[in-house]
Design an enzyme around this catalytic site. Structure first.
Site, PDB file in Angstrom:
ATOM      1  N   GLU A 107     -19.602  15.254   4.969  1.00 61.06           N
ATOM      2  CA  GLU A 107     -19.854  13.539   4.432  1.00 61.06           C
ATOM      3  C   GLU A 107     -19.079  12.985   6.113  1.00 61.06           C
ATOM      4  O   GLU A 107     -19.959  12.499   6.974  1.00 61.06           O
ATOM      5  CB  GLU A 107     -19.021  13.889   3.566  1.00 61.06           C
ATOM      6  N   ARG A 165     -10.911  24.827   0.769  1.00 64.18           N
ATOM      7  CA  ARG A 165     -10.332  24.234  -0.872  1.00 64.18           C
ATOM      8  C   ARG A 165     -11.310  24.993  -1.870  1.00 64.18           C
ATOM      9  O   ARG A 165     -11.051  25.179  -3.074  1.00 64.18           O
ATOM     10  CB  ARG A 165     -10.270  22.618  -0.908  1.00 64.18           C
TER      11      ARG A 165
HETATM   12  O1  LIG Z   1     -20.898  17.660   0.538  1.00 60.71           O
HETATM   13  P1  LIG Z   1     -19.860  17.609   1.306  1.00 60.71           P
HETATM   14  O2  LIG Z   1     -20.939  16.702   2.079  1.00 60.71           O
HETATM   15  O3  LIG Z   1     -20.868  18.709   2.162  1.00 60.71           O
HETATM   16  O4  LIG Z   1     -18.612  18.466   1.471  1.00 60.71           O
HETATM   17  C1  LIG Z   1     -17.733  19.088   0.261  1.00 60.71           C
HETATM   18  C2  LIG Z   1     -17.203  19.919   1.239  1.00 60.71           C
HETATM   19  O5  LIG Z   1     -16.502  19.081   2.192  1.00 60.71           O
HETATM   20  C3  LIG Z   1     -15.183  19.074   1.988  1.00 60.71           C
HETATM   21  O6  LIG Z   1     -14.751  20.552   2.635  1.00 60.71           O
HETATM   22  P2  LIG Z   1     -14.790  20.693   4.383  1.00 60.71           P
HETATM   23  O7  LIG Z   1     -15.356  20.326   5.387  1.00 60.71           O
HETATM   24  O8  LIG Z   1     -13.466  18.725   4.952  1.00 60.71           O
HETATM   25  O9  LIG Z   1     -13.093  21.378   4.732  1.00 60.71           O
HETATM   26  P3  LIG Z   1     -11.840  21.674   4.511  1.00 60.71           P
HETATM   27  O10 LIG Z   1     -12.221  22.851   2.312  1.00 60.71           O
HETATM   28  O11 LIG Z   1     -11.184  23.003   4.815  1.00 60.71           O
HETATM   29  O12 LIG Z   1     -11.079  20.636   3.986  1.00 60.71           O
HETATM   30  C4  LIG Z   1     -14.949  19.426   0.348  1.00 60.71           C
HETATM   31  O13 LIG Z   1     -13.821  20.602   0.250  1.00 60.71           O
HETATM   32  C5  LIG Z   1     -15.943  20.516   0.492  1.00 60.71           C
HETATM   33  O14 LIG Z   1     -16.262  21.929   0.638  1.00 60.71           O
HETATM   34  N1  LIG Z   2     -14.000  11.566  -0.500  1.00 58.13           N
HETATM   35  C1  LIG Z   2     -14.080  13.297   0.189  1.00 58.13           C
HETATM   36  N2  LIG Z   2     -12.132  13.552  -0.764  1.00 58.13           N
HETATM   37  C2  LIG Z   2     -12.114  14.671  -0.309  1.00 58.13           C
HETATM   38  N3  LIG Z   2     -12.665  15.704   0.422  1.00 58.13           N
HETATM   39  C3  LIG Z   2     -14.254  15.474   0.728  1.00 58.13           C
HETATM   40  N4  LIG Z   2     -14.401  16.146   1.094  1.00 58.13           N
HETATM   41  C4  LIG Z   2     -15.636  15.804   2.050  1.00 58.13           C
HETATM   42  N5  LIG Z   2     -15.702  14.354   1.083  1.00 58.13           N
HETATM   43  C5  LIG Z   2     -14.500  14.216   0.356  1.00 58.13           C
END
Ligand SMILES: O=P(O)(O)OC[C@H]1O[C@H](OP(=O)(O)OP(=O)(O)O)[C@H](O)[C@@H]1O
Ligand SMILES: Nc1ncnc2[nH]cnc12
Length: 182
Positions: free
Chosen positions: A108, A71
């Site tokens: 997370e 994202r």
């Molecule tokens: O601060 P953190 O606990 O590391 O979480 C934040 C990350 O988690 C989500 O990505 P995700 O890994 O879900 O992947 P995506 O962007 O491919 O959906 C979000 O877009 C951040 O990159």
């Molecule tokens: N709570 C949350 N909502 C959307 N994106 C996330 N990536 C990690 N935690 C998230």
């Protein structure tokens, strides 16, 4: 065309309890992308924040925007173009060809390995990290690690959303800015 305020942009983020796992309150940014004036307002705001942070630099210039898979890619290239900086992706493992630098981290809801192309960042680069959301900070910290392995400085980590309860900022070495806090 209606001009949006940042407050109106914030109101477009939609909450989904228990997604993608029980206990996670998912904050969905995609409604902003359904609304061009709102997206325009958000991107202009991100540019303004970045430019004002760059004023603190010797050369007043961010010359690399690093976007985080996936994202972060929604914002990175547009921001890079507006700042006249290069765009560099950090990707989940197995997606990038060539000579790579990699690191593994906890987030997370799971663990991941991320990679960057070794020749994409120079030690002299002033780097802006951009992602949609700061949760535990694990993802951004991994990005900081990769950029520091390549010898460059992170001047700002910029997020659309920060989940403040998770204290992700405390894990990070770079200055941070978040547009929407929960
Ligand atoms: O601060 P953190 O606990 O590391 O979480 C934040 C990350 O988690 C989500 O990505 P995700 O890994 O879900 O992947 P995506 O962007 O491919 O959906 C979000 O877009 C951040 O990159
Ligand atoms: N709570 C949350 N909502 C959307 N994106 C996330 N990536 C990690 N935690 C998230």
């Amino acid at each position: 065309e209606q001009e949006y305020t940042i407050e109106q942009v914030k109101a477009l983020v939609r909450d989904y309890p228990d997604f993608p796992k029980k206990g996670i309150l998912f904050r969905d940014i995609f409604p902003i992308f359904l609304n061009p004036p709102a997206l325009n307002c958000l991107l202009n705001h991100m540019v303004d924040v970045s430019v004002s942070f760059a004023q603190k630099l010797d050369n007043h210039r961010i010359n690399a925007v690093v976007g985080l898979d996936a994202r972060g890619f929604l914002f990175g290239p547009t921001l890079a173009l507006k700042l006249n900086a290069k765009f560099v992706p950090i990707r989940k493992s197995g997606k990038l060809p060539g000579s790579l630098v990699k690191t593994t981290y906890e987030k997370e809801y799971g663990s991941d390995t991320v990679e960057i192309q070794a020749d994409s960042i120079l030690p002299t680069d002033n780097v802006l990290i951009v992602d949609d959301l700061l949760a535990t900070g694990g993802t951004c910290k991994a990005a900081e690690t990769l950029i520091s392995k390549l010898g460059a400085t992170v001047v700002l980590s910029l997020f659309v959303i920060e989940l403040t309860d998770l204290k992700g900022k405390e894990l990070l070495s770079s200055p941070t800015h978040s547009i929407i806090e929960y």
